[in-house]
Each structure stands twice: as C-alpha cells, then as structure tokens.
Design a protein around this motif. Sequence first.
Motif, short mmCIF file in Angstrom:
data_model
loop_
_atom_site.label_atom_id
_atom_site.label_comp_id
_atom_site.label_asym_id
_atom_site.label_seq_id
_atom_site.Cartn_x
_atom_site.Cartn_y
_atom_site.Cartn_z
N ASP A 1 1.02 -1.39 0.19
CA ASP A 1 -0.03 -0.05 -0.02
C ASP A 1 1.02 1.07 -0.12
O ASP A 1 1.53 1.47 1.00
CB ASP A 1 -0.81 -0.17 1.28
CG ASP A 1 -1.77 1.28 1.40
OD1 ASP A 1 -1.67 2.18 0.36
OD2 ASP A 1 -2.29 1.32 2.50
N THR A 2 0.92 1.73 -1.20
CA THR A 2 1.93 2.93 -1.38
C THR A 2 1.41 4.19 -1.40
O THR A 2 0.66 4.70 -1.77
CB THR A 2 2.71 2.83 -2.78
OG1 THR A 2 1.64 2.90 -3.75
CG2 THR A 2 3.21 1.30 -3.06
N THR B 1 1.67 13.48 -6.35
CA THR B 1 2.19 13.99 -7.67
C THR B 1 3.32 14.58 -7.38
O THR B 1 4.37 14.85 -7.93
CB THR B 1 0.96 15.00 -8.44
OG1 THR B 1 -0.03 14.40 -8.44
CG2 THR B 1 1.62 15.71 -9.64
N ASP C 1 -2.04 15.82 3.94
CA ASP C 1 -2.78 14.74 4.58
C ASP C 1 -2.63 14.55 6.07
O ASP C 1 -1.77 15.15 6.60
CB ASP C 1 -1.95 13.41 4.01
CG ASP C 1 -2.30 12.97 2.69
OD1 ASP C 1 -3.63 13.18 2.35
OD2 ASP C 1 -1.62 12.70 1.75
N ARG D 1 -7.24 13.52 3.21
CA ARG D 1 -6.58 14.99 3.12
C ARG D 1 -7.30 15.90 4.49
O ARG D 1 -8.61 15.60 4.87
CB ARG D 1 -7.29 15.85 1.69
CG ARG D 1 -6.82 15.06 0.66
CD ARG D 1 -5.12 15.33 0.22
NE ARG D 1 -4.72 16.57 0.24
CZ ARG D 1 -3.76 16.88 -0.37
NH1 ARG D 1 -2.90 16.25 -1.05
NH2 ARG D 1 -3.45 18.28 -0.53
N ARG E 1 -7.75 13.40 -7.80
CA ARG E 1 -7.66 14.51 -6.92
C ARG E 1 -8.12 15.75 -7.64
O ARG E 1 -7.93 16.09 -8.60
CB ARG E 1 -6.20 14.80 -6.79
CG ARG E 1 -5.74 15.57 -5.57
CD ARG E 1 -3.95 15.44 -5.53
NE ARG E 1 -3.81 16.70 -5.02
CZ ARG E 1 -2.42 17.12 -4.91
NH1 ARG E 1 -1.66 16.11 -4.95
NH2 ARG E 1 -1.97 18.21 -4.56
O1 PRX Z 1 -4.35 12.11 0.06
C1 PRX Z 1 -3.28 11.17 -0.33
C2 PRX Z 1 -3.90 10.38 -1.43
O2 PRX Z 1 -3.59 10.84 -2.64
C3 PRX Z 1 -2.94 12.15 -2.64
C4 PRX Z 1 -2.08 12.22 -3.69
O3 PRX Z 1 -3.00 12.43 -4.95
P1 PRX Z 1 -2.33 12.54 -6.34
O4 PRX Z 1 -1.11 13.64 -6.27
O5 PRX Z 1 -3.21 12.48 -7.24
O6 PRX Z 1 -1.45 11.08 -6.42
C5 PRX Z 1 -2.14 10.12 -6.15
C6 PRX Z 1 -1.04 8.69 -6.90
C7 PRX Z 1 0.49 8.83 -5.95
C8 PRX Z 1 -2.26 11.99 -1.16
O7 PRX Z 1 -2.16 13.37 -0.45
N1 PRX Z 1 -3.22 8.86 -1.54
C9 PRX Z 1 -2.16 8.43 -2.46
N2 PRX Z 1 -1.94 7.26 -2.10
C10 PRX Z 1 -2.29 6.75 -0.82
C11 PRX Z 1 -3.25 7.99 -0.43
N3 PRX Z 1 -3.92 7.96 0.72
C12 PRX Z 1 -3.79 7.00 1.50
N4 PRX Z 1 -2.98 5.62 1.24
C13 PRX Z 1 -2.45 5.78 0.00
N5 PRX Z 1 -1.75 4.68 -0.21
#
Ligand code: PRX
Length: 646
Positions: free
Chosen positions: A408-409, A413, A497, A512, A523
């Motif tokens: 679970d990564t 962005t 977050d 968030r 997002r």
């Molecule tokens: O809130 C977190 C959530 O996605 C946000 C970032 O979104 P974006 O920039 O579109 O990138 C998504 C792909 C990397 C973060 O601030 N998020 C992303 N991965 C997770 C996550 N929330 C919980 N667990 C995760 N594994």
Amino acid sequence: MSDKIYDVAPEWQKRAFIDNAKYEQMYAASVADPDKFWAEQAKRVDWIKPFTKVKNTSFAPDNVSIKWFEDGTLNIAYNCVDRHLAKRGDQTAIIWEGDDPKDDKKVTYKELHAQVCKFANVLKAQGVKKGDRVTIYLPMIVEAAYAMLACARIGAIHSVVFGGFSPDSIAGRIEDCKSTVIVTADEGVRGGRKIPLKANIDEACDKAGGVTSVIVVKHTGAAVNMKAGRDVYYDDAVKSVSADCPCEEMNAEDPLFILYTSGSTGQPKGVLHTTGGYAVFTAMTHQYVFDYHDGDIYWCTADVGWVTGHSYIVYGPLQNGAITLMFEGVPTYPTNSRFWEVIDKHQVNTFYTAPTAIRALMQAGDEPVKKTSRKSLRLLGSVGEPINPEAWEWYHRVVGDDRCPIVDTWWQTETGGILITPLPGATKLKPGSATRPFFGVKPQLVDAEGKVLEGATSGNLCIADSWPGQMRTVYGDHQRFVDTYFKAYPGKYFTGDGCRRDEDGYYWITGRVDDVINVSGHRLGTAEVESALVAHPKVSEAAVVGYPHHIKGQGIYAYVTLMSGEAPTEDLKKELVGWVRKEISAIASPDLLQFAPGLPKTRSGKIMRRILRKIAEDDFSNLGDTTTLADPTVVDDLVNNRQNRA
Ligand code: PRX
C-alpha cells in the motif's frame, strides 16, 4: 482499523532485494548521511557527466530551494531505452492491451528505441527545441510512452493531460505553460465508448490560442477535422524523418515534465519535476517496492495522465529494463473479470491498482475473480487513496489467493515517487496501513500549531527533509510552491494529509485535511468545482465538500444558491451536474447537488465548511456552535433539504 498482522513469507525473505535487517540498516544509513547514501544509489543511473555534489536543499520559507546531483548531466530517455539495447534489445519493453480484448501488441526495447527516435525527430521537425513545453493528450496507447520519451530525449518538457479532461481544462493547462505543440489522437476508446480527443483539442486551441502545431496519432481511424497549416497526422510526418536521434545532454536539474494537479485553492498548479533526482528515485522505488527482478511482468493500471503513470508505467520500470504493461481499457469491460483475464493472458507477476477499482470489483462478488487462474501473480499494490481494511482483505484473499503481499504505497504528484510503503521482503503488513517510510524519507506528525508529536499519535503529515524525487517548484510561480507546501509548518514539507502513527511506528494515512477531495483516486480541489458552478449564468454561489462514498472513497456534494428568480428544478440540477462535467471532467461532476437559499457564513462572510461537511456526511445531530453565523436559520433549511446519500 484492523488488528491483523501478516508476516513476511519465508520465500519472500529469500527472494527479495531487501529483507527486514537490510531495511533497518539501509534506512538508518539513508537518514544519517544522505549524501553518501544517495551518491551510492545514483549509480543505478547512467550519467553523461558524473555529479560531484549530491544534496543541496533548503526548506526554509524564505529560501525554498531543492537541488540534487546539480552538476551532473544525463538523459532519462537514454536510461529508459538506449542503455538496454545491448543486453535486452529483443526483450519486450511494453505489452499493450487494448480496450477490446482482441487488441494487443508487444514492443521490444529495440522497437521502442526506433519509435522514440522517430517521434523525437517528428517533434523537432515541428520546431520543438530543448526547454519547450509539449502538451500530450493521448489515450493509453504506446504512442503516449513514445511521445513522453521523445520529449525527454530532446530536452522538451512534457505536460501530459489526462484524456478525460474537458476542452476548458486542457486550454487552461496549455495557456499556463505556454505550449505551442500538442500531441493527440483522433479518438480514444474506453469501455467500448469513443472519446473525441481531437475535437476536444480543437476546442481547447480555440480557447487557448498560441498553438502552432497539432500532431495527430491515428488510433481508431475516425475522420477528424484537420486544420491546414496547424494539424499533421503523425503517420504522414514520420515518413520524412530519420530513425536516428541523439540524446540531448541534460543537467540533473533541467525540467523533465510538468503535471497539473489540484490544490485547496485556485486552479490546478503545474508541478515541475526535474531530471536527475527523479530518475534515481523512480528507478530505485520501482525496483525495491515492487521487488522487480529481470523478466518479471509488471502491470500498473494507472493512466499516463496521472503521476502514477509517469513514474510507475514509464520512467521507473523502463529505467529498470522491465516489461511494463499498458492497458487502454477499464476494469469492467467487457466484463468484471477483465483485470484477471489480462493477468492470465500476459502472465502478470505484479499488479498495481487503486482502491476504488478494488471496491467496485469487490461489489461484483468473488466469482468473476475465481473463474480465472491468477497463478502468475506474486505481488499486489495499491495507490491513490486510503484502502479500507475490508477491501484490503478481499484483495489479499480473493485476488491474491492469500499468497501475495500487498504494498500500500502512499505518495503524491508532488513527491514524484513512493514515500511510505511496505517492502514485500521486509515489512509485516497491517491491512489499511501504508506502514513505514522508504529510504531517505523522514515523516513527521505535527499538531495544528506545528509542534512535532512523538510516539503513537495522530497529526498532520509533514516530511522533514528533501528526497531526490521531490517536485522543485510550481511552474512559473515559485511563491505559490513556497506558500502551498512550506508556510504552514516552516522548515517542513506539508503534505496536506492527516495521519496516525501506531505503537510499531506504522503510518496510517487518514485522508486530506485541506480542501482537496479524493474521488476514485482522482484529486480535486473543491474550489475548482465551485468556480465551475458559479460560471453558470443561473448560479450565484456554490460550496462543495466531500462525503464518504462506498466505492469512490469520497463523493462530491455541492450546495448551490441560485440567482434570484431562478427556480430550483430537477432539470436544472441535471443541467448543473452536466455543466461541471463539461467545464472540468466527468470525474468532477457532483454526485449530489442541493439547492440552498443561503449558505452558512460567518459575519465576515466566510463559508463554514465544517457545517456543510457534517450535513453531507449525514452527521447533523451535532453541528457544533452555529451562533457565530450571520444567519443561523439557513442551517435548518440545509438539514431539512439534505440529499439522500443512499
Ligand atoms: O491523500 C493522499 C492520497 O492521494 C493524494 C495524492 O494524490 P495525487 O497527487 O493525485 O497522487 C496519487 C497517486 C500517487 C495524497 O495526498 N493517497 C495516495 N496514495 C495513498 C493515499 N492515501 C492513502 N493511502 C495511499 N496509499
């Protein structure tokens, strides 16, 4: 929360690059002496001129500056393609699976090299030079990877725009980075439905202006409007170019790409990533997080229009000489078994997808999964939003037959690559937790005043120091970069977050804490949706919040005040939902829309979102103190006319 713990299986400890002892030792080394650690890791990249400096970064609000390997030079397309030719020229680089299960193809590294070189020469023939911005608006076809790598090869900065975005959204992105050359296709296809990409670009160009050249890839073969002097078919342009194109020598800090992403205020911002640090960080995370070994077949289901597609379909895997699968379609077409059928068809070993897809497929029951074999699967991944323990358990038990660990990564962005994650040979898993920091990453939880919290606790997630994959600036607006990420908690990068850390030091992202919502892993800024709504002539005011949605993670709830004299009809509701879809994208269209004669505002005119969130969450029994509102009676109307979430 789930209290189950999954140990690392013995075969994983044996197979993996990193076991727990190695994780502990490398993590300690990475934070004790970042220069030494990253200089060593940077050897995984082929440099043209080696760097002598490693880390030169400052998070001080009056001097935010991030540089890695700043005097080294390299070319990331060379690292993704050319350097593999001697050893694996005939190995598959990309497996492409079309929307229609009958369509697929394989591209070897040798073929990829020829295609990227030709694409680069087509761009050059259209006048593209080092530093120019090229907007890419393509479906999930191999040409998307060719176009990105072609830009990187000649030093142009790509700005990939997700194929679901509307002409208005594209125009805003073209204008922001002043790109004059666009790469698109006639049409895209998803789930059997055609998407009029070229027509969208025509409309976007009318709005944006300044576009001198549109290169059109023929995908479905549909007849499209071609504007003389501006538009050219790729097939025609490629006939007159050579297959030889040298790589531009890029400084480590030369821009590689811009990717627009939503924030809590204003319009999407152009996240800028540069070359050297991003190359090192994506190659390394891809290798270790997915424990990628030569010959593994790796599939990330993201779209190249998002950062996951950039880092973990294209740049990370290809730098590692991987076999990376690109999928044009959707998980439910032609049937709910599609993902699992593709896994069997191409013998996929590693599968990386989003919780929203898992939840949607879980609803369809076990049978569509169980009728497929999935024996090739070894590792599962999740990204984009918090994964609830029920979905995690289903993914593990039904998809992975209790055999495959789940990584679970957590990342963004802005972070360029994965920051908090299990490593499959090292980390005990807890369903719903992104577990522990990757090498070099120092997470910190802070309270509202910025006090650093220790031990098992909850707070706002910050990162205390830089890592090589970090974004460098907001394109064209460094102050916005500073204000967005480094002002709230001076000296730290603030992620936006919320997060909990448990007694074992495991991190649990809770979502968030700003005005960003995460809808199906996409997002969105509430401000963006609001500004689309108020652009409608009948709307006077709008407030948008997220609410829990069983498949999408969060749904969009819009409160709309109409211009006086306008009637709040069901038809108008539909019209407004359709309007947002047209203005931004289908992903932004409100799930629920409520007409509100008035919004809850303080006497100074600030909308009290806390109250709107509670009503949207159906949690209106305790709305807190409403006496500070300019007109407390609006709350009763909002509660009485709330929209049904079921
Ligand atoms: O809130 C977190 C959530 O996605 C946000 C970032 O979104 P974006 O920039 O579109 O990138 C998504 C792909 C990397 C973060 O601030 N998020 C992303 N991965 C997770 C996550 N929330 C919980 N667990 C995760 N594994």
